[in-house]
Design an enzyme around this catalytic site. Structure first.
Site, short mmCIF file in Angstrom:
data_model
loop_
_atom_site.label_atom_id
_atom_site.label_comp_id
_atom_site.label_asym_id
_atom_site.label_seq_id
_atom_site.Cartn_x
_atom_site.Cartn_y
_atom_site.Cartn_z
N ASN A 15 0.88 -1.18 0.00
CA ASN A 15 0.00 0.00 0.00
C ASN A 15 0.91 1.22 0.00
O ASN A 15 1.50 1.54 1.02
CB ASN A 15 -0.90 -0.02 1.25
CG ASN A 15 -1.75 1.24 1.36
OD1 ASN A 15 -1.79 2.07 0.43
ND2 ASN A 15 -2.41 1.42 2.49
N TRP A 16 1.02 1.86 -1.15
CA TRP A 16 1.95 2.99 -1.27
C TRP A 16 1.43 4.25 -0.57
O TRP A 16 2.17 5.21 -0.42
CB TRP A 16 2.19 3.32 -2.75
CG TRP A 16 3.09 2.36 -3.45
CD1 TRP A 16 3.74 1.27 -2.92
CD2 TRP A 16 3.45 2.40 -4.84
NE1 TRP A 16 4.48 0.65 -3.89
CE2 TRP A 16 4.33 1.31 -5.07
CE3 TRP A 16 3.12 3.24 -5.91
CZ2 TRP A 16 4.87 1.07 -6.33
CZ3 TRP A 16 3.67 2.99 -7.16
CH2 TRP A 16 4.53 1.91 -7.37
N LYS A 17 0.14 4.25 -0.21
CA LYS A 17 -0.47 5.45 0.39
C LYS A 17 -0.22 6.64 -0.55
O LYS A 17 -0.23 6.46 -1.76
CB LYS A 17 0.05 5.65 1.81
CG LYS A 17 -0.07 4.35 2.63
CD LYS A 17 0.17 4.50 4.09
CE LYS A 17 -0.03 3.15 4.79
NZ LYS A 17 0.12 3.20 6.22
N HIS A 101 -9.43 1.55 5.13
CA HIS A 101 -8.13 1.73 5.77
C HIS A 101 -8.27 2.69 6.96
O HIS A 101 -9.03 3.65 6.90
CB HIS A 101 -7.10 2.26 4.77
CG HIS A 101 -5.70 2.15 5.30
ND1 HIS A 101 -5.18 3.07 6.18
CD2 HIS A 101 -4.75 1.21 5.09
CE1 HIS A 101 -3.95 2.68 6.50
NE2 HIS A 101 -3.66 1.56 5.85
N GLU A 103 -6.48 4.99 7.94
CA GLU A 103 -6.19 6.40 7.63
C GLU A 103 -7.41 7.07 6.98
O GLU A 103 -7.65 8.25 7.18
CB GLU A 103 -4.94 6.49 6.73
CG GLU A 103 -3.67 6.22 7.55
CD GLU A 103 -2.54 5.56 6.79
OE1 GLU A 103 -2.56 5.54 5.54
OE2 GLU A 103 -1.62 5.02 7.46
N GLU A 173 -5.22 -4.72 10.64
CA GLU A 173 -4.16 -3.72 10.79
C GLU A 173 -4.35 -2.94 12.10
O GLU A 173 -5.12 -1.97 12.14
CB GLU A 173 -4.20 -2.73 9.63
CG GLU A 173 -3.98 -3.34 8.27
CD GLU A 173 -3.39 -2.33 7.29
OE1 GLU A 173 -2.31 -2.60 6.76
OE2 GLU A 173 -4.00 -1.26 7.08
N GLY A 179 3.01 2.25 10.67
CA GLY A 179 3.98 3.34 10.49
C GLY A 179 4.75 3.68 11.76
O GLY A 179 5.43 4.69 11.83
N SER A 218 3.74 -2.22 10.16
CA SER A 218 5.20 -2.31 10.30
C SER A 218 5.75 -3.69 9.94
O SER A 218 6.72 -4.16 10.54
CB SER A 218 5.63 -1.91 11.72
OG SER A 218 5.26 -0.57 11.99
N GLY A 239 2.94 -1.10 4.15
CA GLY A 239 3.04 0.32 3.82
C GLY A 239 4.48 0.71 3.55
O GLY A 239 5.01 0.50 2.46
N GLY A 240 5.14 1.26 4.56
CA GLY A 240 6.49 1.81 4.42
C GLY A 240 7.46 0.90 3.70
O GLY A 240 8.18 1.33 2.79
#
Ligand code: 13P
Length: 258
Positions: A15-17, A101, A103, A173, A179, A218, A239-240
């Site tokens: 997930n590149w966000k 999500h 976010e 999640e 993150g 993470s 993500g990251g």
């Protein structure tokens, strides 16, 4: 039914966000592909920003990588400034979409009800849904994680049929792990993923055994193998660590060898 009977392959979804331009997306995919050439033990999905979909879909054409979007609106068309429909995504080469999500819920006011509307619209529009659930740190410390996850999952799946469930992936999640570099232990992650499996089976019977359940928060090259070795963790939503080709390739390798 154990993990290997349930699914042959793990799913590794990035997930590149809100990261990478279309040119950067093309470069990334060009550099990722040779790094994962001989791995066929994992299905790979890249959930990219809307503006990257065209470039990313062209770059993965003819490869096993699938493209996902990061949200979808619940109407088929209309006066919804800034929103994107399922049909628009499909026509651009999108197969998967992330819905719910944390976010989106936390920063953009999405609720269990809008998550349900979006999930149903995505399924009706022929997309596969990666449905996210998970508690924040206060909810975990108050001991209501199971109740919260149950409510999020069952509300999001209201009106979703057993046939449609075949196109649903669940991502657990925990918000406190996203993150932060603070991964859930594999026991904590497995505990919630097993609860989700149980809830799916109660609602859908045997079909719930086949649903893929991912862990996100993470996940990286060093902790992936341990998390992915758990009975009810069928993959990761990353993500990251999905932003760097080497890190993402290392996670895919870890998944491919389990
Ligand atoms: P991180 O891997 O950066 O913690 O993000 C997880 C996530 O939110 C994936 O959807």
């Amino acid at each position: 039914m154990n993990n290997s009977e349930r699914r042959r392959k793990k799913i590794i979804a990035g997930n590149w966000k809100m990261n990478k331009t279309p040119a950067q997306a093309t470069l990334y995919i060009g550099s990722l592909l040779p790094k994962i050439e001989n791995i066929d033990g994992a299905d790979i999905i890249l959930c990219v920003p809307f503006t990257d979909i065209h470039a990313a879909a062209a770059a993965v054409s003819g490869t096993p990588i699938k493209i996902g979007a990061q949200n979808v609106h619940y109407a088929e068309a209309g006066a919804y400034t800034g929103e994107i429909s399922a049909a628009m995504l499909r026509e651009c080469g999108v197969e998967y979409v992330v819905v719910g999500h944390s976010e989106r819920r936390g920063y953009f006011g999405e609720t269990d009800v809008t998550v349900n509307l979006r999930a149903r619209a995505a399924l009706k529009g022929g997309l596969k849904v990666i449905l996210c659930v998970g508690e924040d740190i206060d909810e975990r410390e108050s001991g209501i994680t199971d109740e919260l996850v149950t409510m999020q999952l069952y509300t999001a799946l209201l009106g979703v049929t057993k046939d449609e469930l075949e196109r649903v992936i669940i991502a657990y999640e925990p918000i406190w792990a996203i993150g932060t570099g603070k991964t859930a232990t594999s026991e904590q992650a497995e505990c919630e993923c097993a609860l989700i499996r149980d809830l799916l089976t109660k609602k859908y019977g045997e079909a719930g055994q086949k649903t893929a359940i991912l862990y996100g928060g993470s996940m990286n090259a060093s902790n992936a193998a341990e998390l992915l070795s758990k009975e009810n963790i069928d993959g990761g939503l990353i993500g990251g660590a999905s932003l760097k080709e080497d890190d993402f390739a290392a996670i895919i390798k870890a998944a491919g060898t389990i």
